[in-house]
Motif scaffolding. Sequence first.
Motif, PDB file in Angstrom:
ATOM      1  N   ILE A   1      13.702  35.088  -8.645  1.00  0.00           N
ATOM      2  CA  ILE A   1      15.100  34.888  -9.127  1.00  0.00           C
ATOM      3  C   ILE A   1      15.458  33.601  -9.569  1.00  0.00           C
ATOM      4  O   ILE A   1      16.471  33.435 -10.047  1.00  0.00           O
ATOM      5  CB  ILE A   1      15.762  35.275  -7.553  1.00  0.00           C
ATOM      6  CG1 ILE A   1      15.137  34.119  -6.608  1.00  0.00           C
ATOM      7  CG2 ILE A   1      15.530  36.509  -7.005  1.00  0.00           C
ATOM      8  CD1 ILE A   1      16.144  34.290  -5.241  1.00  0.00           C
ATOM      9  N   LYS A   2      14.732  32.818  -9.385  1.00  0.00           N
ATOM     10  CA  LYS A   2      14.800  31.350 -10.118  1.00  0.00           C
ATOM     11  C   LYS A   2      16.052  30.621  -9.583  1.00  0.00           C
ATOM     12  O   LYS A   2      16.583  31.164  -8.597  1.00  0.00           O
ATOM     13  CB  LYS A   2      14.811  31.525 -11.596  1.00  0.00           C
ATOM     14  CG  LYS A   2      13.615  32.029 -12.274  1.00  0.00           C
ATOM     15  CD  LYS A   2      13.529  32.245 -13.542  1.00  0.00           C
ATOM     16  CE  LYS A   2      12.366  32.949 -14.418  1.00  0.00           C
ATOM     17  NZ  LYS A   2      12.597  32.959 -15.746  1.00  0.00           N
ATOM     18  N   ASP A   3      16.427  29.456 -10.287  1.00  0.00           N
ATOM     19  CA  ASP A   3      17.219  28.699  -9.673  1.00  0.00           C
ATOM     20  C   ASP A   3      18.775  29.341  -9.741  1.00  0.00           C
ATOM     21  O   ASP A   3      19.553  29.415  -8.878  1.00  0.00           O
ATOM     22  CB  ASP A   3      17.542  27.294 -10.669  1.00  0.00           C
ATOM     23  CG  ASP A   3      16.611  26.559 -10.174  1.00  0.00           C
ATOM     24  OD1 ASP A   3      16.163  26.276  -9.184  1.00  0.00           O
ATOM     25  OD2 ASP A   3      16.279  25.635 -11.066  1.00  0.00           O
ATOM     26  N   ALA A   4      18.983  30.416 -10.875  1.00  0.00           N
ATOM     27  CA  ALA A   4      20.242  31.085 -11.077  1.00  0.00           C
ATOM     28  C   ALA A   4      20.422  31.825  -9.657  1.00  0.00           C
ATOM     29  O   ALA A   4      21.712  32.148  -9.085  1.00  0.00           O
ATOM     30  CB  ALA A   4      20.076  31.659 -12.311  1.00  0.00           C
ATOM     31  N   GLY A   5      19.444  32.598  -9.220  1.00  0.00           N
ATOM     32  CA  GLY A   5      19.425  33.589  -8.207  1.00  0.00           C
ATOM     33  C   GLY A   5      19.783  32.654  -6.957  1.00  0.00           C
ATOM     34  O   GLY A   5      20.334  33.185  -5.953  1.00  0.00           O
ATOM     35  N   VAL A   6      19.119  31.598  -6.666  1.00  0.00           N
ATOM     36  CA  VAL A   6      19.230  30.867  -5.513  1.00  0.00           C
ATOM     37  C   VAL A   6      20.479  30.115  -5.469  1.00  0.00           C
ATOM     38  O   VAL A   6      21.313  30.244  -4.194  1.00  0.00           O
ATOM     39  CB  VAL A   6      17.966  29.815  -5.387  1.00  0.00           C
ATOM     40  CG1 VAL A   6      18.243  28.893  -4.140  1.00  0.00           C
ATOM     41  CG2 VAL A   6      16.735  30.494  -5.172  1.00  0.00           C
TER      42      VAL A   6
ATOM     43  N   VAL B   1       9.863  32.007  -5.242  1.00  0.00           N
ATOM     44  CA  VAL B   1      10.744  32.591  -6.158  1.00  0.00           C
ATOM     45  C   VAL B   1      11.134  31.790  -7.577  1.00  0.00           C
ATOM     46  O   VAL B   1      12.149  32.041  -8.083  1.00  0.00           O
ATOM     47  CB  VAL B   1      12.145  32.679  -5.286  1.00  0.00           C
ATOM     48  CG1 VAL B   1      11.850  33.523  -4.083  1.00  0.00           C
ATOM     49  CG2 VAL B   1      12.603  31.430  -5.040  1.00  0.00           C
TER      50      VAL B   1
ATOM     51  N   ASN C   1       9.854  37.221  -5.412  1.00  0.00           N
ATOM     52  CA  ASN C   1      10.947  37.685  -6.191  1.00  0.00           C
ATOM     53  C   ASN C   1      11.328  36.596  -7.245  1.00  0.00           C
ATOM     54  O   ASN C   1      11.917  35.568  -6.737  1.00  0.00           O
ATOM     55  CB  ASN C   1      12.002  38.195  -5.689  1.00  0.00           C
ATOM     56  CG  ASN C   1      11.598  39.728  -5.221  1.00  0.00           C
ATOM     57  OD1 ASN C   1      11.857  40.675  -5.769  1.00  0.00           O
ATOM     58  ND2 ASN C   1      11.729  39.712  -3.691  1.00  0.00           N
TER      59      ASN C   1
ATOM     60  N   ALA D   1      23.260  31.565  -6.668  1.00  0.00           N
ATOM     61  CA  ALA D   1      24.291  32.845  -6.287  1.00  0.00           C
ATOM     62  C   ALA D   1      24.071  33.007  -4.722  1.00  0.00           C
ATOM     63  O   ALA D   1      25.135  33.189  -4.099  1.00  0.00           O
ATOM     64  CB  ALA D   1      23.871  33.943  -6.904  1.00  0.00           C
ATOM     65  N   ILE D   2      22.828  33.057  -4.189  1.00  0.00           N
ATOM     66  CA  ILE D   2      22.720  32.942  -2.786  1.00  0.00           C
ATOM     67  C   ILE D   2      23.479  31.746  -2.171  1.00  0.00           C
ATOM     68  O   ILE D   2      24.099  31.843  -1.067  1.00  0.00           O
ATOM     69  CB  ILE D   2      21.120  33.111  -2.312  1.00  0.00           C
ATOM     70  CG1 ILE D   2      20.735  34.272  -2.934  1.00  0.00           C
ATOM     71  CG2 ILE D   2      20.874  32.981  -0.811  1.00  0.00           C
ATOM     72  CD1 ILE D   2      19.068  34.264  -2.748  1.00  0.00           C
TER      73      ILE D   2
ATOM     74  N   LEU E   1      13.448  37.184   0.514  1.00  0.00           N
ATOM     75  CA  LEU E   1      13.157  37.398  -1.092  1.00  0.00           C
ATOM     76  C   LEU E   1      11.921  36.887  -1.590  1.00  0.00           C
ATOM     77  O   LEU E   1      11.784  36.630  -2.654  1.00  0.00           O
ATOM     78  CB  LEU E   1      14.317  36.754  -1.645  1.00  0.00           C
ATOM     79  CG  LEU E   1      15.767  37.695  -1.582  1.00  0.00           C
ATOM     80  CD1 LEU E   1      16.841  36.829  -2.145  1.00  0.00           C
ATOM     81  CD2 LEU E   1      15.622  39.127  -1.852  1.00  0.00           C
TER      82      LEU E   1
ATOM     83  N   GLY F   1      18.245  24.746  -8.032  1.00  0.00           N
ATOM     84  CA  GLY F   1      18.674  25.577  -6.783  1.00  0.00           C
ATOM     85  C   GLY F   1      18.451  25.098  -5.651  1.00  0.00           C
ATOM     86  O   GLY F   1      19.363  25.278  -4.399  1.00  0.00           O
TER      87      GLY F   1
END
Length: 208
Positions: free
Chosen positions: A15-20, A41, A13, A22-23, A10, A47
């Motif tokens: 995605i910041k801490d929130a996206g990481v 990211v 992209n 979630a991953i 990724l 994250g």
Amino acid sequence: MGTKLKRLDLNHNPIKDAGVIAIAQALEKTPNLRTLSLNTVNLGDAGAIALAHAIKKNQPVLCIKALYLQANQIGDDGAAAFGDTVRSNDSLQLVSLSWNRIGSRGVTALARGLETNTTIESLNLEHNSRIGNIGGVSMAKALKINVSLKDLCLRNHNNNRLNHPALDALQYSLYFNPSLKSLLIHNDTPIDGFFRTILETRKRKEAS
């Protein structure tokens, strides 16, 4: 993310801490994941901590071998979490944390993790400008014990704040370490050449 996923890339992209986070929460469902690449990211400590905890929690089911987290905003807290994770991790072989904001405390935590880790072969901490002598000395201590690391990069184009106390400790550690093949400190300066000579001399002696 599916159970058959082997590589997740990724890069670039935001995605910041929130996206990481979630991953990280989904990693338990990806037992075949071997490479996770999250360069650039906008990842910070929150994250990074979540990701480190997830990798630790889901072992041995999760067997990530390569972790790329370059060019983010990871600081000492995030690095310390990964230091704790690698203590007992037996799958990671490559960890790249270059171009982050890791200082001596984070590097010290990573070094302590390396003291008991037996699988990591490459650790890249390039362009973390606050490593300092404390971080350098801690890494030297780890090198005297670690038997798996082959490539270690601590260099910075400007200044990683490593000088004689750390350089002397790193030099001394190479006489005990059986595995290291590359140690980069100051961007191909005579210092790097000096360490390269030590490693090459040791290699010739081992081969004779």
